[in-house]
Motif scaffolding. Structure first.
Motif, mmCIF file in Angstrom:
data_model
loop_
_atom_site.group_PDB
_atom_site.id
_atom_site.type_symbol
_atom_site.label_atom_id
_atom_site.label_comp_id
_atom_site.label_asym_id
_atom_site.label_seq_id
_atom_site.Cartn_x
_atom_site.Cartn_y
_atom_site.Cartn_z
ATOM 1 N N TYR A 29 0.812 -1.102 -0.142
ATOM 2 C CA TYR A 29 0.027 0.012 0.041
ATOM 3 C C TYR A 29 0.861 1.057 0.095
ATOM 4 N N ASN A 30 2.095 1.317 0.955
ATOM 5 C CA ASN A 30 2.860 2.349 0.850
ATOM 6 C C ASN A 30 3.522 2.716 -0.312
ATOM 7 N N LYS A 31 4.220 1.599 -0.767
ATOM 8 C CA LYS A 31 4.878 1.577 -2.208
ATOM 9 C C LYS A 31 4.002 2.280 -3.327
ATOM 10 N N THR A 32 2.518 1.817 -3.496
ATOM 11 C CA THR A 32 1.635 2.254 -4.281
ATOM 12 C C THR A 32 1.389 3.551 -4.018
ATOM 13 N N ALA A 33 1.061 4.092 -2.969
ATOM 14 C CA ALA A 33 0.880 5.491 -2.557
ATOM 15 C C ALA A 33 2.221 6.433 -2.967
ATOM 16 N N GLU A 34 3.015 5.866 -2.555
ATOM 17 C CA GLU A 34 4.336 6.845 -3.099
ATOM 18 C C GLU A 34 4.743 6.841 -4.489
ATOM 19 N N MET A 35 4.247 5.831 -5.130
ATOM 20 C CA MET A 35 4.692 5.712 -6.630
ATOM 21 C C MET A 35 3.537 6.735 -7.142
ATOM 22 N N CYS A 36 2.420 6.520 -6.829
ATOM 23 C CA CYS A 36 1.288 7.312 -7.418
ATOM 24 C C CYS A 36 1.621 8.905 -7.306
ATOM 25 N N PHE A 37 1.751 9.063 -6.008
ATOM 26 C CA PHE A 37 2.203 10.480 -5.587
ATOM 27 C C PHE A 37 3.204 11.203 -6.364
ATOM 28 N N MET A 38 4.335 10.421 -6.380
ATOM 29 C CA MET A 38 5.660 10.908 -6.983
ATOM 30 C C MET A 38 5.069 11.108 -8.641
ATOM 31 N N HIS A 39 4.329 10.383 -9.082
ATOM 32 C CA HIS A 39 4.132 10.440 -10.596
ATOM 33 C C HIS A 39 3.316 11.682 -10.868
ATOM 34 N N CYS A 40 2.235 11.938 -9.953
ATOM 35 C CA CYS A 40 1.006 12.745 -10.217
ATOM 36 C C CYS A 40 1.093 14.143 -9.451
ATOM 37 N N VAL A 41 1.729 14.209 -8.445
ATOM 38 C CA VAL A 41 1.669 15.490 -7.683
ATOM 39 C C VAL A 41 2.961 16.254 -7.938
ATOM 40 N N HIS A 42 2.771 17.422 -8.531
ATOM 41 C CA HIS A 42 3.862 18.402 -8.778
ATOM 42 C C HIS A 42 4.024 19.512 -8.401
ATOM 43 N N ASP A 43 2.868 20.153 -8.120
ATOM 44 C CA ASP A 43 2.721 21.392 -7.760
ATOM 45 C C ASP A 43 2.299 21.681 -6.373
ATOM 46 N N PHE A 44 3.354 22.219 -5.647
ATOM 47 C CA PHE A 44 3.256 22.321 -4.228
ATOM 48 C C PHE A 44 3.056 23.697 -3.613
ATOM 49 N N THR A 45 2.464 24.729 -4.605
ATOM 50 C CA THR A 45 2.201 26.092 -4.475
ATOM 51 C C THR A 45 0.644 26.301 -3.661
#
Length: 95
Positions: A29-45
């Motif tokens: 679960y943690n690996k999948t969540a991290e993978m999808c987060f790293m792939h999809c989330v880019h804007d931290f503004t």
């Protein structure tokens, strides 16, 4: 009775197996969540999740789940075929 109750060995094994399976689930679960987060989330503004990020993460998770189901199904089919082949070989040997 001395107050220190021990579980039967089969219950200990089942409990250990359950804990191991749960740890494996959490790890995946943690690996999948991290993978999808790293792939999809880019804007931290901004504090809000952008629609594109939300769509990307949903698609990522759906693809992962479908892939996992398909792999499990293929594995089960392979195991069944091997079992059938072994049964046929054993039947052929006894004749």
């Amino acid at each position: 009775m001395d107050g220190s109750m021990q579980m039967p060995p089969t219950m200990q094994i089942d409990s250990e197996s359950t804990v191991k399976q749960f740890k494996e689930f959490l790890s995946q679960y943690n690996k999948t969540a991290e993978m999808c987060f790293m792939h999809c989330v880019h804007d931290f503004t901004t504090r809000k999740v952008l629609e594109a990020e939300n769509t990307c993460t949903v698609n990522c998770l759906e693809k992962f789940l479908k892939m996992s189901q398909r792999v499990a199904q293929r594995f089960q089919e392979h195991q069944l075929a091997q079992s059938d082949a072994a049964g046929a070989a054993m039947t052929g040997m006894t004749k």
